[in-house]
Motif scaffolding. Structure first.
Motif, PDB file in Angstrom:
ATOM      1  N   LEU A 196       0.863  -1.183   0.000  1.00  0.00           N
ATOM      2  CA  LEU A 196       0.000   0.000   0.000  1.00  0.00           C
ATOM      3  C   LEU A 196       0.899   1.233   0.000  1.00  0.00           C
ATOM      4  O   LEU A 196       1.782   1.358   0.845  1.00  0.00           O
ATOM      5  CB  LEU A 196      -0.924   0.012   1.229  1.00  0.00           C
ATOM      6  CG  LEU A 196      -1.989  -1.071   1.273  1.00  0.00           C
ATOM      7  CD1 LEU A 196      -2.777  -0.993   2.579  1.00  0.00           C
ATOM      8  CD2 LEU A 196      -2.943  -0.945   0.088  1.00  0.00           C
ATOM      9  N   PRO A 197       0.705   2.147  -0.926  1.00  0.00           N
ATOM     10  CA  PRO A 197       1.632   3.284  -1.047  1.00  0.00           C
ATOM     11  C   PRO A 197       1.567   4.260   0.136  1.00  0.00           C
ATOM     12  O   PRO A 197       2.509   5.005   0.359  1.00  0.00           O
ATOM     13  CB  PRO A 197       1.180   3.966  -2.337  1.00  0.00           C
ATOM     14  CG  PRO A 197      -0.248   3.563  -2.501  1.00  0.00           C
ATOM     15  CD  PRO A 197      -0.357   2.180  -1.919  1.00  0.00           C
ATOM     16  N   ASN A 198       0.476   4.248   0.893  1.00  0.00           N
ATOM     17  CA  ASN A 198       0.343   5.216   1.974  1.00  0.00           C
ATOM     18  C   ASN A 198       0.514   4.592   3.358  1.00  0.00           C
ATOM     19  O   ASN A 198       0.161   5.203   4.359  1.00  0.00           O
ATOM     20  CB  ASN A 198      -1.027   5.903   1.893  1.00  0.00           C
ATOM     21  CG  ASN A 198      -2.174   4.918   2.029  1.00  0.00           C
ATOM     22  OD1 ASN A 198      -1.990   3.721   1.830  1.00  0.00           O
ATOM     23  ND2 ASN A 198      -3.344   5.417   2.343  1.00  0.00           N
ATOM     24  N   VAL A 199       1.086   3.376   3.433  1.00  0.00           N
ATOM     25  CA  VAL A 199       1.323   2.713   4.716  1.00  0.00           C
ATOM     26  C   VAL A 199       2.791   2.326   4.800  1.00  0.00           C
ATOM     27  O   VAL A 199       3.304   1.609   3.934  1.00  0.00           O
ATOM     28  CB  VAL A 199       0.421   1.461   4.875  1.00  0.00           C
ATOM     29  CG1 VAL A 199       0.726   0.741   6.179  1.00  0.00           C
ATOM     30  CG2 VAL A 199      -1.045   1.844   4.801  1.00  0.00           C
ATOM     31  N   HIS A 200       3.468   2.811   5.841  1.00  0.00           N
ATOM     32  CA  HIS A 200       4.863   2.419   6.070  1.00  0.00           C
ATOM     33  C   HIS A 200       4.929   0.943   6.432  1.00  0.00           C
ATOM     34  O   HIS A 200       3.996   0.397   7.021  1.00  0.00           O
ATOM     35  CB  HIS A 200       5.466   3.210   7.245  1.00  0.00           C
ATOM     36  CG  HIS A 200       5.821   4.611   6.914  1.00  0.00           C
ATOM     37  ND1 HIS A 200       6.987   4.950   6.287  1.00  0.00           N
ATOM     38  CD2 HIS A 200       5.163   5.766   7.137  1.00  0.00           C
ATOM     39  CE1 HIS A 200       7.034   6.259   6.134  1.00  0.00           C
ATOM     40  NE2 HIS A 200       5.935   6.775   6.640  1.00  0.00           N
ATOM     41  N   ASP A 201       6.054   0.317   6.123  1.00  0.00           N
ATOM     42  CA  ASP A 201       6.291  -1.026   6.618  1.00  0.00           C
ATOM     43  C   ASP A 201       6.331  -0.978   8.138  1.00  0.00           C
ATOM     44  O   ASP A 201       6.687   0.042   8.736  1.00  0.00           O
ATOM     45  CB  ASP A 201       7.630  -1.561   6.105  1.00  0.00           C
ATOM     46  CG  ASP A 201       7.587  -1.892   4.628  1.00  0.00           C
ATOM     47  OD1 ASP A 201       6.492  -2.155   4.098  1.00  0.00           O
ATOM     48  OD2 ASP A 201       8.665  -1.872   4.004  1.00  0.00           O
ATOM     49  N   TRP A 202       5.990  -2.087   8.775  1.00  0.00           N
ATOM     50  CA  TRP A 202       6.053  -2.161  10.229  1.00  0.00           C
ATOM     51  C   TRP A 202       7.500  -2.006  10.659  1.00  0.00           C
ATOM     52  O   TRP A 202       8.421  -2.454   9.963  1.00  0.00           O
ATOM     53  CB  TRP A 202       5.518  -3.505  10.693  1.00  0.00           C
ATOM     54  CG  TRP A 202       4.051  -3.685  10.474  1.00  0.00           C
ATOM     55  CD1 TRP A 202       3.354  -3.435   9.324  1.00  0.00           C
ATOM     56  CD2 TRP A 202       3.107  -4.146  11.412  1.00  0.00           C
ATOM     57  NE1 TRP A 202       2.029  -3.727   9.504  1.00  0.00           N
ATOM     58  CE2 TRP A 202       1.842  -4.168  10.785  1.00  0.00           C
ATOM     59  CE3 TRP A 202       3.187  -4.566  12.734  1.00  0.00           C
ATOM     60  CZ2 TRP A 202       0.694  -4.593  11.431  1.00  0.00           C
ATOM     61  CZ3 TRP A 202       2.032  -4.990  13.366  1.00  0.00           C
ATOM     62  CH2 TRP A 202       0.803  -4.991  12.723  1.00  0.00           C
ATOM     63  N   ILE A 203       7.684  -1.358  11.781  1.00  0.00           N
ATOM     64  CA  ILE A 203       9.044  -1.178  12.291  1.00  0.00           C
ATOM     65  C   ILE A 203       9.090  -1.559  13.764  1.00  0.00           C
ATOM     66  O   ILE A 203       8.077  -1.526  14.457  1.00  0.00           O
ATOM     67  CB  ILE A 203       9.532   0.282  12.143  1.00  0.00           C
ATOM     68  CG1 ILE A 203       8.608   1.230  12.921  1.00  0.00           C
ATOM     69  CG2 ILE A 203       9.648   0.685  10.690  1.00  0.00           C
ATOM     70  CD1 ILE A 203       9.189   2.601  13.123  1.00  0.00           C
ATOM     71  N   LYS A 204      10.266  -1.917  14.218  1.00  0.00           N
ATOM     72  CA  LYS A 204      10.499  -2.120  15.635  1.00  0.00           C
ATOM     73  C   LYS A 204      10.962  -0.767  16.169  1.00  0.00           C
ATOM     74  O   LYS A 204      11.898  -0.163  15.634  1.00  0.00           O
ATOM     75  CB  LYS A 204      11.567  -3.192  15.836  1.00  0.00           C
ATOM     76  CG  LYS A 204      11.718  -3.641  17.245  1.00  0.00           C
ATOM     77  CD  LYS A 204      12.682  -4.823  17.311  1.00  0.00           C
ATOM     78  CE  LYS A 204      12.687  -5.399  18.704  1.00  0.00           C
ATOM     79  NZ  LYS A 204      13.536  -6.593  18.772  1.00  0.00           N
ATOM     80  N   LEU A 205      10.299  -0.294  17.212  1.00  0.00           N
ATOM     81  CA  LEU A 205      10.554   1.055  17.709  1.00  0.00           C
ATOM     82  C   LEU A 205      10.619   1.051  19.221  1.00  0.00           C
ATOM     83  O   LEU A 205       9.741   0.477  19.884  1.00  0.00           O
ATOM     84  CB  LEU A 205       9.423   1.987  17.249  1.00  0.00           C
ATOM     85  CG  LEU A 205       9.413   3.401  17.778  1.00  0.00           C
ATOM     86  CD1 LEU A 205      10.550   4.199  17.163  1.00  0.00           C
ATOM     87  CD2 LEU A 205       8.091   4.067  17.484  1.00  0.00           C
ATOM     88  N   ASP A 206      11.653   1.656  19.783  1.00  0.00           N
ATOM     89  CA  ASP A 206      11.709   1.875  21.227  1.00  0.00           C
ATOM     90  C   ASP A 206      10.954   3.164  21.493  1.00  0.00           C
ATOM     91  O   ASP A 206      11.477   4.257  21.314  1.00  0.00           O
ATOM     92  CB  ASP A 206      13.154   1.972  21.698  1.00  0.00           C
ATOM     93  CG  ASP A 206      13.265   2.257  23.192  1.00  0.00           C
ATOM     94  OD1 ASP A 206      12.220   2.436  23.871  1.00  0.00           O
ATOM     95  OD2 ASP A 206      14.401   2.300  23.691  1.00  0.00           O
ATOM     96  N   ALA A 207       9.699   3.024  21.901  1.00  0.00           N
ATOM     97  CA  ALA A 207       8.837   4.193  22.078  1.00  0.00           C
ATOM     98  C   ALA A 207       9.303   5.090  23.216  1.00  0.00           C
ATOM     99  O   ALA A 207       8.895   6.244  23.292  1.00  0.00           O
ATOM    100  CB  ALA A 207       7.397   3.749  22.323  1.00  0.00           C
ATOM    101  N   SER A 208      10.166   4.591  24.085  1.00  0.00           N
ATOM    102  CA  SER A 208      10.667   5.438  25.163  1.00  0.00           C
ATOM    103  C   SER A 208      11.820   6.333  24.699  1.00  0.00           C
ATOM    104  O   SER A 208      12.254   7.212  25.443  1.00  0.00           O
ATOM    105  CB  SER A 208      11.127   4.584  26.349  1.00  0.00           C
ATOM    106  OG  SER A 208      12.270   3.820  26.026  1.00  0.00           O
ATOM    107  N   SER A 209      12.283   6.128  23.482  1.00  0.00           N
ATOM    108  CA  SER A 209      13.375   6.960  22.967  1.00  0.00           C
ATOM    109  C   SER A 209      12.852   8.361  22.650  1.00  0.00           C
ATOM    110  O   SER A 209      11.663   8.552  22.379  1.00  0.00           O
ATOM    111  CB  SER A 209      13.990   6.325  21.715  1.00  0.00           C
ATOM    112  OG  SER A 209      13.045   6.222  20.687  1.00  0.00           O
ATOM    113  N   PRO A 210      13.735   9.360  22.682  1.00  0.00           N
ATOM    114  CA  PRO A 210      13.302  10.723  22.366  1.00  0.00           C
ATOM    115  C   PRO A 210      12.699  10.804  20.960  1.00  0.00           C
ATOM    116  O   PRO A 210      13.126  10.078  20.053  1.00  0.00           O
ATOM    117  CB  PRO A 210      14.600  11.537  22.440  1.00  0.00           C
ATOM    118  CG  PRO A 210      15.524  10.714  23.273  1.00  0.00           C
ATOM    119  CD  PRO A 210      15.147   9.281  23.017  1.00  0.00           C
ATOM    120  N   PRO A 211      11.706  11.677  20.763  1.00  0.00           N
ATOM    121  CA  PRO A 211      11.024  11.765  19.461  1.00  0.00           C
ATOM    122  C   PRO A 211      11.963  11.999  18.283  1.00  0.00           C
ATOM    123  O   PRO A 211      11.728  11.479  17.199  1.00  0.00           O
ATOM    124  CB  PRO A 211      10.073  12.953  19.620  1.00  0.00           C
ATOM    125  CG  PRO A 211       9.929  13.157  21.073  1.00  0.00           C
ATOM    126  CD  PRO A 211      11.157  12.619  21.734  1.00  0.00           C
TER     127      PRO A 211
END
Length: 135
Positions: free
Chosen positions: A7-22
């Motif tokens: 889908l052109p408007n959806v990023h691939d899923w990523i692993k993200l440390d949500a506690s990291s600074p924005p």
């Protein structure tokens, strides 16, 4: 992931440390239409919830939306006995885990310029909450 691939408007899923600074999130500021997170903030330290709010506010475009799904306490009370039991089990696993007070989560969102636009009760004593970036 399969249903969103190509889908052109959806990023691939990523692993993200949500506690990291924005600024460490792998997205340009003000460049994302929505952020969706499911069943995380109760099984992670509070810093993760704070990070999701800060990161979403940073990467969302104006009027972009943050969607959170999961259990919440409302006005300090569990919405079902099963949620209270679940909350106790979570805190036994890790004292920093636990079902969050909705009002506290909403206050965090507001601190980052996110305004609540919807909260729907869902099956299994969960809620689907929607915040919109306002600045």
């Amino acid at each position: 992931q399969e249903w969103t691939c190509n889908l052109p408007n959806v990023h691939d899923w990523i692993k993200l440390d949500a506690s990291s600074p924005p600024e460490e999130w792998p997205f340009e500021p003000n460049n994302i239409d929505c952020v969706y997170n499911c069943n995380t903030i109760h099984i992670a330290p509070l810093i993760v919830c704070k990070g999701i709010m800060a990161g979403a506010a940073n990467c969302l475009r104006d009027s972009g939306r943050l969607f959170l799904y999961g259990p919440y306490k409302i006005n300090g009370s569990h919405t079902a006995p099963s949620n209270q039991e679940f909350d106790l089990r979570l805190k036994e696993m890790d004292p920093s885990f636990g079902i969050r007070d909705f009002e506290m989560v909403d206050a965090l969102a507001q601190q980052h310029g996110l305004r609540l636009v919807g909260r729907e009760k869902m099956p299994a004593n969960n809620f689907f909450c929607i915040w919109e970036k306002t600045d």
